[in-house]
Design a protein around this motif. Structure first.
Motif, mmCIF file in Angstrom:
data_model
loop_
_atom_site.group_PDB
_atom_site.id
_atom_site.type_symbol
_atom_site.label_atom_id
_atom_site.label_comp_id
_atom_site.label_asym_id
_atom_site.label_seq_id
_atom_site.Cartn_x
_atom_site.Cartn_y
_atom_site.Cartn_z
ATOM 1 N N PHE A 121 4.396 7.744 4.574
ATOM 2 C CA PHE A 121 4.056 7.355 3.208
ATOM 3 C C PHE A 121 4.363 8.476 2.218
ATOM 4 N N ASN A 122 4.124 9.701 2.614
ATOM 5 C CA ASN A 122 4.440 10.824 1.731
ATOM 6 C C ASN A 122 5.946 10.902 1.471
ATOM 7 N N THR A 123 6.728 10.653 2.516
ATOM 8 C CA THR A 123 8.189 10.659 2.364
ATOM 9 C C THR A 123 8.641 9.515 1.459
ATOM 10 N N ILE A 124 8.081 8.335 1.678
ATOM 11 C CA ILE A 124 8.426 7.172 0.859
ATOM 12 C C ILE A 124 8.096 7.438 -0.609
ATOM 13 N N GLU A 125 6.935 8.016 -0.855
ATOM 14 C CA GLU A 125 6.527 8.293 -2.230
ATOM 15 C C GLU A 125 7.468 9.285 -2.888
ATOM 16 N N SER A 126 7.911 10.292 -2.129
ATOM 17 C CA SER A 126 8.830 11.286 -2.696
ATOM 18 C C SER A 126 10.184 10.678 -3.040
ATOM 19 N N HIS A 127 10.551 9.578 -2.347
ATOM 20 C CA HIS A 127 11.819 8.892 -2.626
ATOM 21 C C HIS A 127 11.653 7.766 -3.647
ATOM 22 N N ASN A 128 10.408 7.543 -4.078
ATOM 23 C CA ASN A 128 10.112 6.527 -5.090
ATOM 24 C C ASN A 128 10.554 5.135 -4.649
ATOM 25 N N GLU A 129 10.341 4.808 -3.387
ATOM 26 C CA GLU A 129 10.732 3.501 -2.858
ATOM 27 C C GLU A 129 9.688 2.431 -3.187
ATOM 28 N N TYR A 130 10.160 1.204 -3.339
ATOM 29 C CA TYR A 130 9.286 0.044 -3.529
ATOM 30 C C TYR A 130 9.123 -0.635 -2.167
ATOM 31 N N ILE A 131 7.866 -0.753 -1.698
ATOM 32 C CA ILE A 131 7.600 -1.245 -0.349
ATOM 33 C C ILE A 131 7.023 -2.658 -0.375
ATOM 34 N N VAL A 132 7.632 -3.557 0.383
ATOM 35 C CA VAL A 132 7.064 -4.871 0.624
ATOM 36 C C VAL A 132 6.274 -4.788 1.922
ATOM 37 N N ASN A 133 4.962 -4.931 1.810
ATOM 38 C CA ASN A 133 4.084 -4.808 2.971
ATOM 39 C C ASN A 133 4.030 -6.120 3.742
ATOM 40 N N LEU A 134 4.522 -6.103 4.987
ATOM 41 C CA LEU A 134 4.509 -7.287 5.849
ATOM 42 C C LEU A 134 3.567 -7.108 7.036
ATOM 43 N N LEU A 135 2.683 -6.128 6.967
ATOM 44 C CA LEU A 135 1.703 -5.945 8.033
ATOM 45 C C LEU A 135 0.624 -7.007 7.899
ATOM 46 N N HIS A 136 0.355 -7.721 8.975
ATOM 47 C CA HIS A 136 -0.658 -8.772 8.961
ATOM 48 C C HIS A 136 -1.886 -8.324 9.743
ATOM 49 N N GLY A 137 -3.000 -8.975 9.453
ATOM 50 C CA GLY A 137 -4.204 -8.765 10.247
ATOM 51 C C GLY A 137 -4.862 -7.422 10.016
ATOM 52 N N GLN A 138 -5.510 -6.923 11.066
ATOM 53 C CA GLN A 138 -6.269 -5.678 10.968
ATOM 54 C C GLN A 138 -5.357 -4.513 10.609
ATOM 55 N N PHE A 139 -5.786 -3.747 9.636
ATOM 56 C CA PHE A 139 -5.101 -2.612 9.049
ATOM 57 C C PHE A 139 -3.883 -3.017 8.230
#
Length: 401
Positions: A121-139
């Motif tokens: 997540f820290n790396t993604i934030e430094s690259h300013n990426e837009y994330i589509v979250n496809l994680l389902h269920g717990q967490f």
């Protein structure tokens, strides 16, 4: 967040005056070039891992059928959260990418070096990426990954951690909805929250119910373990065994009266200023119960998409959906499940914070009937949804000694 319910008159005035918006078909203007990139977070550590894989597969398959000129966005990375070791491996997207390559990455990804989710997540934030979250269920949709994303300052579809936690907790969400709307507008089935030390009390409650009962986990998705018992008295041993199994995966379970009638699902998109209603789906099964087997076995369910414009009862249902969705800080999209009893009363069941985007799941069927693909959905969300912004929590004050 939970307030006193409005009066019936106030609610019906709201429902009568509500402006029901239909989703306009998203079309990328001719000659327009891709102006933004998205990355996907998928996989996860919950029992709904396979659903997440299928959602991404459907999205990428749909994306690959489009010419480069037709694609409303570019795909940058796919971040696979492994359920084996909890580490993230990055799958880069390229012009010659194939579904076979995606499947190979998912199958062999454990042999590749991985990173923890916070470091990723820290790396993604430094690259300013837009994330589509496809994680389902717990967490994935229970506030866990939403909290981590908020702390990391990520941009994307994560939304409010508190709302994710609320919607994932079926008992809490039902309590909220029952406080929002009076019972002559919408009802909530009689429900008992069951903890391991309270099974005996739950059994007494089940025996007191006039009719069938449903036993299910409080915070698991995909209708896992959800079972209807036609005769709670004769089924006491089976109910106890099922509760024991549920407690291996969830801290609490629900024991709920079964409402005879039909099951309906209402999807919606949430923009920065409005709730856009999708068509209603009526869910038909042989046993009149939409459990885990019906959801994940071929041929056991018929999902009919209905036009609610000329149906007063369905109009009430969609207006109630709009009222609920407008009353909590939802982002992007959601799906609400109801039952309509034989005497035409509306009963709330639950909210799905991140509807599955598998090819044959309910939400994409709603989208297709309304003229929107999953690719257009993602483009719509990125263009129309507001971003969750974490409030400042530090307030300086003096402590007198």
């Amino acid at each position: 967040m939970i307030s006193q319910p409005a009066s019936s008159h106030q609610v019906w005035q709201f429902l009568k005056n509500v402006n029901v918006h239909k989703c306009k078909r998203f079309r990328l203007p001719k000659g327009r070039k891709m102006t933004f990139a998205v990355s996907f977070l998928f996989g996860g550590i919950s029992t709904e891992y396979d659903s997440s894989i299928s959602s991404l597969t459907h999205i990428i398959s749909s994306y690959l059928t489009l010419s480069r000129a037709e694609r409303p966005f570019s795909v940058k990375h796919m971040y696979h959260l492994s359920r084996v070791d909890g580490l993230v491996r990055t799958i880069p997207f390229h012009n010659a990418f194939t579904i076979a390559e995606l499947q190979a990455h998912v199958s062999d990804i454990i042999i590749l070096p991985g990173r923890s989710l916070p470091i990723t997540f820290n790396t993604i934030e430094s690259h300013n990426e837009y994330i589509v979250n496809l994680l389902h269920g717990q967490f994935g949709e229970d506030g866990g990954v939403q909290t981590l994303a908020a702390l990391s300052g990520l941009k994307g579809t994560f939304g409010d951690p508190d709302v994710a936690s609320l919607t994932m907790n079926k008992f809490a969400m039902s309590s909220f909805v029952s406080s929002l709307l009076p019972s002559d507008v919408m009802k909530v089935p009689k429900t008992r929250l069951v903890r391991p030390q309270g099974v005996d009390d739950a059994i007494r409650f089940a025996k007191s119910v006039d009719g069938s009962v449903v036993v299910k986990p409080n915070s698991l998705g995909a209708s896992l373990f959800a079972t209807r018992f036609h005769d709670p008295v004769a089924s006491e041993i089976d109910i106890r065994n099922l509760l024991r199994e549920i407690f291996k995966y969830d801290n609490t379970a629900l024991l709920q009266e079964f409402i005879p009638g039909d099951e309906y699902s209402c999807g919606c998109l949430i923009s920065s200023s409005d709730v856009v209603l999708l068509p209603v789906a009526k869910i038909e099964t042989a046993q009149n119960f939409f459990g885990h087997e019906e959801k994940h076995s071929s041929g056991l369910v018929i999902e009919r998409i209905l036009d609610y414009e000329n149906d007063q009862l369905l109009g009430r249902l969609t207006s109630i959906t709009r009222r609920i969705a407008s009353s909590i800080d939802l982002y992007n999209m959601a799906r609400f499940d109801f039952r309509i009893s034989n005497d035409r009363e509306i009963w709330f069941l639950e909210c799905n914070y991140i509807p599955g985007l598998m090819k044959n799941s309910i939400f994409p069927k709603m989208l297709r009937h309304h003229g929107m693909t999953v690719i257009e959905l993602i483009s719509w969300i990125a263009s129309h949804s507001r971003q969750y912004e974490r409030k400042k929590h530090f307030i300086e004050y003096e402590i007198s000694e």
